[in-house]
Design a protein around this motif. Sequence first.
Motif, PDB file in Angstrom:
ATOM      1  N   MET A 182      35.378  44.773  35.194  1.00  0.00           N
ATOM      2  CA  MET A 182      36.674  44.720  35.856  1.00  0.00           C
ATOM      3  C   MET A 182      36.641  45.561  37.123  1.00  0.00           C
ATOM      4  O   MET A 182      36.014  46.617  37.168  1.00  0.00           O
ATOM      5  CB  MET A 182      37.769  45.232  34.915  1.00  0.00           C
ATOM      6  N   ASP A 183      37.309  45.085  38.138  1.00  0.00           N
ATOM      7  CA  ASP A 183      37.403  45.802  39.405  1.00  0.00           C
ATOM      8  C   ASP A 183      38.031  47.181  39.162  1.00  0.00           C
ATOM      9  O   ASP A 183      39.123  47.279  38.595  1.00  0.00           O
ATOM     10  CB  ASP A 183      38.269  44.992  40.372  1.00  0.00           C
ATOM     11  N   PRO A 184      37.364  48.276  39.566  1.00  0.00           N
ATOM     12  CA  PRO A 184      37.908  49.624  39.329  1.00  0.00           C
ATOM     13  C   PRO A 184      39.303  49.822  39.907  1.00  0.00           C
ATOM     14  O   PRO A 184      40.087  50.623  39.388  1.00  0.00           O
ATOM     15  CB  PRO A 184      36.884  50.537  40.022  1.00  0.00           C
ATOM     16  N   THR A 185      39.622  49.110  40.987  1.00  0.00           N
ATOM     17  CA  THR A 185      40.956  49.282  41.577  1.00  0.00           C
ATOM     18  C   THR A 185      42.050  48.779  40.644  1.00  0.00           C
ATOM     19  O   THR A 185      43.180  49.263  40.679  1.00  0.00           O
ATOM     20  CB  THR A 185      41.043  48.537  42.924  1.00  0.00           C
ATOM     21  N   ILE A 186      41.702  47.789  39.802  1.00  0.00           N
ATOM     22  CA  ILE A 186      42.688  47.298  38.832  1.00  0.00           C
ATOM     23  C   ILE A 186      42.974  48.374  37.795  1.00  0.00           C
ATOM     24  O   ILE A 186      44.126  48.645  37.443  1.00  0.00           O
ATOM     25  CB  ILE A 186      42.184  46.004  38.161  1.00  0.00           C
TER      26      ILE A 186
END
Length: 351
Positions: A3-7
């Motif tokens: 998963m994208d860390p920003t999410i």
Amino acid sequence: MDMDPTIWSRLPDHLLERVLSFLPLKTFLSLRSTCKHFNSILYSPFFVSKHSLSSPFSSFILLSHPHFLQNCPLFNTVINSWCNISLSFPPILSSPPSTNLLSSSNGLLCFSIPTSSSFIICNLLGRSLRRVKFPKCPFDFELLTLVSTSNNYKLFMMTSSSNNALVYDSTVHTWQCFEGFEPILNQKGVVYDGWLFFTTAEPFRVVGFHLESGKWERSKIGLPSGLTFVRLVSDGTRKLYLIGGVGVSGISRSMRLWELKEDGEDWVEVEIVPEMVYRKFVSVCYHNYEHVYCFWHQGLICVCCYTWPQILYYKVSRRTWHWLPKCPSLPDKWSCGFRWFSFKPDLYATV
């Protein structure tokens, strides 16, 4: 796929707590040292409620003291250690010295806020609270006892001026006034079999107050002889204990523990406190027995003194006596005012 860390970084705290609470306990414990937020999640509602049956983090002894203005240190009796974080209060309770923690029961805490003429019943784990207005103003009370069940709670107290008994019922949100009791009661109520039991000042007696009917009743069971002070402790349902000093002329020479027989007809001596333990305890309270109080916590009978930063406790299952260590957050020069409470977080305790 990762998963994208920003999410992850944009997830609200309560959702992140819920996701991480589903990790196996051992896995999470290995991760909590990575950051302070992960460590604090150990005490979040989702995590505690999910692991409450098996986790050693599900119940604590809580210390309330004037040195701790906006939180309370927690002691874990399972791992025999003070917790790294304290129990923080919501903003409404973070304005001492006007706020006082008075009683605890099954995940609920009761505070008084004299400046707003009210009590606050709080479930810190569930992040909910209710304000209960004083029945009158000004209002002087004593021996406040919070009694909670799975779906409601009651507040019991004696009025200082008129010696009446007042009971607040959360089911109907009303106060009821009952006749008081003479002579003077000298400890908070102990819940046992639908009654609140108290001990009186000398000559020592045990009296009961029925929470539903408001009826007072004197116990017909004689107390052990030679008592210099006496306190009651109960596990809430099955066992009622009596702990007291035995001596002459008001000076204790030993301290003993009794249990009420199953037929309710007599007190049976269970233990004599070891002499070295007893000597330390009386040196702590200086024979000022009005400073002594007791409570039950998860199989432990805790004997406390308002002037001392340690608890003497009896582990019922092992029949052994121990001292709870001093809280490391206390300064070297501490003052009196130590109030200890049993605290078992319950996400679903109703306020």
